[in-house]
Design an enzyme around this catalytic site. Structure first.
Site, PDB file in Angstrom:
ATOM      1  N   GLU A   1       4.617 -16.762  13.197  1.00  9.98           N
ATOM      2  CA  GLU A   1       3.954 -15.519  12.760  1.00  9.98           C
ATOM      3  C   GLU A   1       3.830 -14.569  13.952  1.00  9.98           C
ATOM      4  OE1 GLU A   1      -0.316 -16.086  12.330  1.00  9.98           O
ATOM      5  OE2 GLU A   1      -0.467 -14.478  10.847  1.00  9.98           O
TER       6      GLU A   1
ATOM      7  N   ASN B   1       1.355  -7.879   7.633  1.00 12.42           N
ATOM      8  CA  ASN B   1       1.738  -9.027   8.465  1.00 12.42           C
ATOM      9  C   ASN B   1       2.910  -9.684   7.721  1.00 12.42           C
ATOM     10  OD1 ASN B   1       1.905 -11.418   9.895  1.00 12.42           O
ATOM     11  ND2 ASN B   1      -0.300 -11.757   9.986  1.00 12.42           N
TER      12      ASN B   1
ATOM     13  N   LYS C   1       2.099 -11.155   4.164  1.00  7.14           N
ATOM     14  CA  LYS C   1       0.971 -12.106   4.088  1.00  7.14           C
ATOM     15  C   LYS C   1      -0.100 -11.658   3.094  1.00  7.14           C
ATOM     16  CE  LYS C   1      -2.127 -14.525   7.375  1.00  7.14           C
ATOM     17  NZ  LYS C   1      -2.409 -14.654   8.828  1.00  7.14           N
TER      18      LYS C   1
ATOM     19  N   GLU D   1      -7.743  -9.556  11.373  1.00  2.73           N
ATOM     20  CA  GLU D   1      -6.588  -9.316  10.485  1.00  2.73           C
ATOM     21  C   GLU D   1      -6.944  -8.394   9.324  1.00  2.73           C
ATOM     22  OE1 GLU D   1      -3.560 -12.231   9.580  1.00  2.73           O
ATOM     23  OE2 GLU D   1      -4.673 -13.672  10.785  1.00  2.73           O
TER      24      GLU D   1
ATOM     25  N   CYS E   1       0.798 -18.407   7.948  1.00  4.35           N
ATOM     26  CA  CYS E   1      -0.433 -18.939   8.546  1.00  4.35           C
ATOM     27  C   CYS E   1      -1.515 -19.283   7.533  1.00  4.35           C
ATOM     28  CB  CYS E   1      -0.945 -18.005   9.645  1.00  4.35           C
ATOM     29  SG  CYS E   1      -2.178 -18.858  10.675  1.00  4.35           S
TER      30      CYS E   1
ATOM     31  N   ASN F   1      -0.541 -18.664  13.913  1.00  3.05           N
ATOM     32  CA  ASN F   1      -1.290 -18.501  15.174  1.00  3.05           C
ATOM     33  C   ASN F   1      -2.691 -18.981  14.852  1.00  3.05           C
ATOM     34  OD1 ASN F   1       0.021 -16.246  17.332  1.00  3.05           O
ATOM     35  ND2 ASN F   1       0.771 -16.040  15.234  1.00  3.05           N
TER      36      ASN F   1
END
Ligand code: CDT
Length: 309
Positions: free
Chosen positions: A46, A106, A123, A142, A168, A193
């Site tokens: 990611e 993302n 994402k 995020e 993730c 991550n």
């Protein structure tokens, strides 16, 4: 047998000051190694091109946009696409995407062996928070920098199989795998991550974090009879430690390959896509065994609503 030899290319830490060119050079070194070992596909983490920037609180939109890519490939990543095409190896990696109309996602992409992008995923499950939170040991912003993905969980006919992606935190949600499982997915690729401590629970350290990570991947693989390729960005980024734990999980839910370090490291496994058949045709033959008349709450309700007393 439909064997896809896969390289899971873990990246060690990327410091805030490190430029994309340096990172792409590291990715190309891993790609060269993977090609020499016979890989058809190499999966990177990611947000592979930069440090995990959502740990930093920023307010200036221009500064925020320095972490985003407004086209892919671009000048920094073209050498990676060119080398992948020369070697005839497909690649998948994550990056922060800014769309022409100003949306921020993302994102992960998958290419074919000619370097053409054949799949894009944005994402959906964004963890963390959107405002500075002084109660946390460190920030995870995020929800500030990205919008939830708008492409669903697609599955693509690619590389001789049915391929899917998530990113993730998505790996912790069973719905992620099941929506792809319902499209017959045979391989799920994901980068992550993951900080090695919980910013809201200081005694939850790396052992518990690795346990929950593997538990989620192994359950998702087994319950949908799919390969799962999970690739970390690991190590100490400007004093913030990310756990490793890059693994390849087979359709029986077993870990068949695992990294040993927190640096740039490649693991390789020959993944037989036909090994997904047994589970899909027996215990997880969805058509015979699922009971959707009892699953309505899954899509009609988001939070918990206990029954009335
Ligand atoms: N990148 C990412 O999604 N990391 C999250 C950390 C959650 S802590 C707010 C993860 O689920 O690993």
């Amino acid at each position: 047998m439909r064997t896809l030899t896969v390289g899971a290319a873990q990246l060690g830490p990327i410091q805030k000051a490190e430029g994309r060119q340096e990172v792409v050079a590291r990715m190309i070194a891993l790609l060269d190694d993977a090609a020499a070992k016979g890989c058809d596909l190499v999966v990177f983490p990611e947000l592979a091109l930069t440090t995990f920037f959502p740990r930093w609180y920023m307010t200036d939109p221009a500064e925020i946009d320095t972490w985003f890519e407004s086209e892919m490939p671009n000048a920094a990543t073209k050498p990676l696409f060119d080398r992948a095409r020369e070697l005839g190896v497909a690649i998948s990696f994550g990056y922060a995407e800014k769309t022409p109309d100003g949306h921020h996602f993302n994102t992960s992409i998958l290419t074919d062996k000619a370097g053409a992008i054949v799949g894009k995923y944005r994402k959906i499950h964004l963890p963390g928070h959107s405002e500075f939170d002084e109660k946390r040991a460190f920030q995870h912003l995020e929800k500030r920098y990205f919008e939830p993905g708008d492409l669903g969980f697609p599955v693509w006919h690619a590389l001789g199989g049915l391929m899917g992606m998530c990113i993730c935190n998505d790996r912790r949600w069973p719905e992620t795998y099941r929506v792809m499982g319902l499209q017959g997915v045979e391989m799920v690729m994901l980068g992550f991550n993951t900080p090695s401590v919980n910013s809201q629970k200081s005694d939850e350290g790396i052992e518990d974090r690795l346990f929950h990570h593997k538990l989620s991947l192994q359950a998702g693989a087994y319950q949908n009879s799919t390969w799962v390729i999970a690739v970390a960005k690991a190590g100490d980024e400007d004093g913030h430690h990310l756990m490793g734990g890059t693994v390849i999980v087979d359709p029986d839910g077993k870990v068949v390959a695992e990294t040993k370090t927190e640096g740039d490291e490649l693991i390789v496994h020959p993944c037989d896509l036909d090994a997904t058949r047994f589970g899909k045709e027996t215990i997880f033959d969805f058509k015979r065994h699922r009971r959707i008349e009892h699953y309505g709450l899954i899509t009609s309700q988001t939070g918990v609503e206990p029954p009335s007393v």
